[in-house]
Design an enzyme around this catalytic site. Structure first.
Site, short mmCIF file in Angstrom:
data_model
loop_
_atom_site.label_atom_id
_atom_site.label_comp_id
_atom_site.label_asym_id
_atom_site.label_seq_id
_atom_site.Cartn_x
_atom_site.Cartn_y
_atom_site.Cartn_z
N LYS A 268 0.79 -1.39 0.26
CA LYS A 268 0.31 0.30 0.03
C LYS A 268 0.75 1.37 0.05
O LYS A 268 2.03 1.25 0.36
CB LYS A 268 -0.87 -0.29 1.07
CG LYS A 268 -1.76 -1.26 1.04
CD LYS A 268 -2.85 -1.26 2.65
CE LYS A 268 -3.88 -1.84 2.45
NZ LYS A 268 -4.76 -1.36 2.12
N ARG A 342 -10.11 -11.73 2.19
CA ARG A 342 -10.49 -13.09 1.69
C ARG A 342 -10.01 -14.06 1.30
O ARG A 342 -10.15 -15.48 1.63
CB ARG A 342 -11.42 -12.60 0.46
CG ARG A 342 -10.14 -12.10 -0.55
CD ARG A 342 -10.72 -11.75 -2.26
NE ARG A 342 -10.46 -10.26 -1.52
CZ ARG A 342 -10.70 -9.33 -2.34
NH1 ARG A 342 -11.26 -9.47 -4.08
NH2 ARG A 342 -10.88 -7.79 -2.46
#
Ligand code: BES
Ligand code: MN
Ligand code: ZN
Length: 491
Positions: A268, A342
Site C-alpha cells: 500500500k 478474503r
C-alpha cells in the site's frame, strides 16, 4: 466508571452535576424536576436557547441551585422513543460534562421507565469509553473528571436488573474496542490469541491453532497471507455452550483478523497505512460478541472463529501470481497480495462449516475500501445467500442502531474473478469491488445460510457522529449480533 441505581437523587453539591432526559413533545413534564432543583431557572433558560428537547440536543446551566451543573438532554418525541434515543441522550449529557471538573453525574430519571433508565446507563457506559493505555504525560485537568454515575429512578431495582445484560454487552463492546485500538506492535496474532484465551475464565472454551496445525488441515489460503511476517499466524476457535442442550446445533461467527495489513508485496501507499492496525476489526467484533454472550450467559450455542495473521512484504512473502490451495481443495491465484482478508476468510469459513455444521455463519471483515466508496461511514455492507438470515440481521440492525445496507450478491459478477490457471482469482478489478470480494467468499461457504458484513466503513470512526461511540474503535457488530442472538436464537 461506577454506575449505581438509586430511588433517591441524593445530595447535590458543587462537585455534582444533575441531568434530566426530556422529550420534545412533553417538555413541561420533563422540566418539573429541573425547575425544582434550579428554582425555575431551567424553564427560564429555555427562553434564551434553541433547546427544544430534540434528539441529542443539550442545555447546560451553571450556578443554579445546589448542583455544580444542571443539564437537560433531549431524546426527541416521547412516543416511539427507542432505547438508542435514550442511550444517545444520556451519552450526550455525559459528553458535555465529562471534562467539566464535576466528579459525579446524577441522572434524575423520574419520568422514564426502568428499561429507559437502564438504556441511559448503557449509553453512558458506552460513551465513556477511552483508550488511554499509552498516555503517560496527560495532566489531571485534561482527563475526564466524572468517575461515578448515579441513576435516580423510582424503580431502581427493576432498572438495575434491566441493566445487567446491557452491562455485559458494554463490556463485550469495550473488549472489542481495546483490541481494535491496540497498535500492531503490541497486538500481533499470538497476543490476540492470548487475550482471547483469557476469556476461558468466563466459561468460554478457546482453542488456538498454530501454523503447523493449519498446514495439516490444508489451509494454504490463510497461511499464504502470513508468509512474509515474523509473527506466527493463528486460528482461534471460541465456543460458548449456553443452550440447554450443549450439543444443539450452534450458530457461528467468523472474523477477519489481519493484525496489520501492509498489502504485502502489493504494498500500500504510506498515506494512512497506520489505519491498517484496525484491519482485525472483524475478529475483534467476534471476540467481543463471544465476551458479551458469555457475560450475560446467553442461552445459545455459539462458535467464534478468528483468522489471525499479519500481512507483510518479505523475501518469503506470497508473490502476485502465486497459486495456493485452500482447505476446500479449490485453488486460488493470488493476483494482488493486498486482497488478503478474503484469503484468510476462505479457510476460516470452510473450517467453520466443515467442523461445526452450524445453522448459519456470519462473517465480519474490514474487507474492501470499495464499501467506503459505496456507503460512506454510516452503514456496513450486508451480503447474504439467505433472505431470512438477511432480514433477521436488518431487523437487529434497526434495534441496535448499527446500520446495515444489503448489497447484491449477484452471480453475474462471478466472471470478474475467473482465473486463467486456477479455480478462482482473488481480485475482480475496480468495478463492484465489494461484491466480487463477497462472491469470492461465497465459494467457501458450501451452501450454508451465510451473511458477510463488510465493516471497513464502520469499524473505525473519526470523527464519530454518535455520542455512544467515541472517536476511534467503534466496536461495530457486537451490539448488532448480540441483538440478533437475543431476538432469534436463544432457548
Ligand atoms: N484491509 C483492506 C480494506 C480496507 C481499506 C479496510 C480501507 C479499511 C479501510 C483490504 O485488505 C484491502 O486492502 N482491500 C483492497 C482490495 C483490492 C486489492 C482488490 C482494497 O480495498 O483496495
Ligand atoms: Mn489488504
Ligand atoms: Zn486487509
Amino acid at each position: 466508571m461506577q454506575i449505581d441505581f438509586t430511588t433517591e437523587r441524593g445530595a447535590l453539591d458543587v462537585h455534582t452535576a444533575v441531568a434530566f432526559i426530556v422529550f420534545e413533545d412533553d417538555l413541561q413534564a420533563g422540566m418539573k424536576g429541573a425547575d425544582a432543583v434550579s428554582g425555575g431557572a431551567a424553564s427560564r433558560a429555555l427562553g434564551s436557547s434553541r433547546f427544544k428537547g430534540g434528539k441529542r440536543q443539550t442545555l447546560d446551566l451553571q450556578g443554579v441551585g445546589e448542583a455544580g451543573r444542571l443539564l437537560l438532554a433531549g431524546a426527541g418525541p416521547k412516543d416511539g422513543a427507542s432505547p438508542t434515543d435514550i442511550e444517545q441522550a444520556a451519552a450526550s449529557a455525559y459528553g458535555v460534562l465529562k471534562a467539566s471538573g464535576v466528579a459525579t453525574l446524577v441522572f434524575d430519571l423520574s419520568v422514564l421507565s426502568p428499561e429507559q433508565a437502564a438504556a441511559a446507563a448503557f449509553g453512558v457506559q458506552l460513551g465513556s469509553y477511552r483508550f488511554d493505555r499509552y498516555r503517560t504525560t496527560e495532566k489531571a485537568e485534561q482527563k475526564p473528571s466524572i468517575t461515578s454515575i448515579r441513576i435516580a429512578t423510582p424503580q431502581a431495582d427493576q432498572a438495575r436488573a434491566a441493566f445487567a445484560p446491557l452491562a455485559a454487552l458494554a463490556e463485550g463492546v469495550r473488549f472489542t474496542q481495546d483490541l481494535v485500538s491496540e497498535p500492531a506492535n503490541v497486538l500481533y496474532p499470538e497476543e490476540f490469541a492470548r487475550r482471547v484465551k483469557s476469556l476461558e475464565s468466563m466459561g468460554l472454551q478457546v482453542e488456538v491453532l498454530g501454523e503447523a496445525d493449519m498446514a495439516r488441515l490444508g489451509m494454504g489460503s490463510l497461511l499464504c497471507v502470513g508468509l512474509g511476517s515474523r509473527r506466527e499466524s493463528q486460528l482461534a476457535v471460541i465456543q460458548w455452550k449456553g443452550a440447554q442442550d450443549p450439543d444443539a446445533q450452534p450458530i457461528a461467527f467468523v472474523g477477519k483478523g489481519v493484525c496489520f495489513d501492509t498489502g504485502g508485496i502489493s504494498i500500500k501507499g504510506a498515506d494512512g497505512m497506520e489505519d491498517m492496525k484496525w484491519d482485525m476489526g472483524g475478529a475483534g467484533a467476534v471476540a467481543g460478541l463471544m465476551h458479551a454472550l458469555a457475560g450475560r450467559k446467553a442461552k445459545v450455542n455459539a462458535i467464534g472463529i478468528l483468522g489471525l495473521v499479519e500481512n507483510m512484504p518479505d523475501g518469503n512473502a506470497t508473490r502476485p501470481g502465486d497459486v495456493v490451495t485452500s482447505m476446500s481443495g479449490q485453488t486460488i491465484e493470488v493476483i494482488n497480495t493486498d486482497a488478503e482478508g478474503r484469503l484468510v476468510l476462505a479457510d476460516a469459513l470452510w473450517y467453520c462449516q466443515d467442523r461445526f455444521k452450524p445453522k448459519f455463519m456470519v462473517d465480519l471483515a474490514t474487507l474492501t475500501g470499495a464499501i467506503i466508496v459505496s456507503l460512506g461511514h454510516d452503514y456496513a455492507g450486508l451480503f447474504s445467500n439467505d433472505d431470512a438470515l438477511s432480514d433477521s440481521l436488518l431487523a437487529a440492525s434497526k434495534v441496535s442502531g448499527e446500520l446495515l445496507w444489503r448489497m447484491p450478491l449477484h452471480g453475474g459478477y462471478d466472471k470478474q474473478i475467473e482465473s486463467m490457471i486456477a479455480d478462482v482469482k482473488n481480485i475482480g478489478g475496480r468495478p463492484a469491488g465489494s461484491i466480487t470480494a463477497a462472491l469470492f467468499l461465497q465459494k467457501f461457504v458450501n451452501g450454508l445460510p451465510w451473511a458477510h458484513l463488510d465493516i471497513a466503513s464502520v469499524a473505525w470512526k473519526k470523527p464519530s457522529s454518535n455520542p455512544t461511540i467515541p472517536d476511534g474503535a467503534s466496536g461495530f457488530g457486537v451490539r448488532l449480533l448480540n441483538q440478533l442472538v437475543a431476538d432469534r436464537y436463544e432457548d
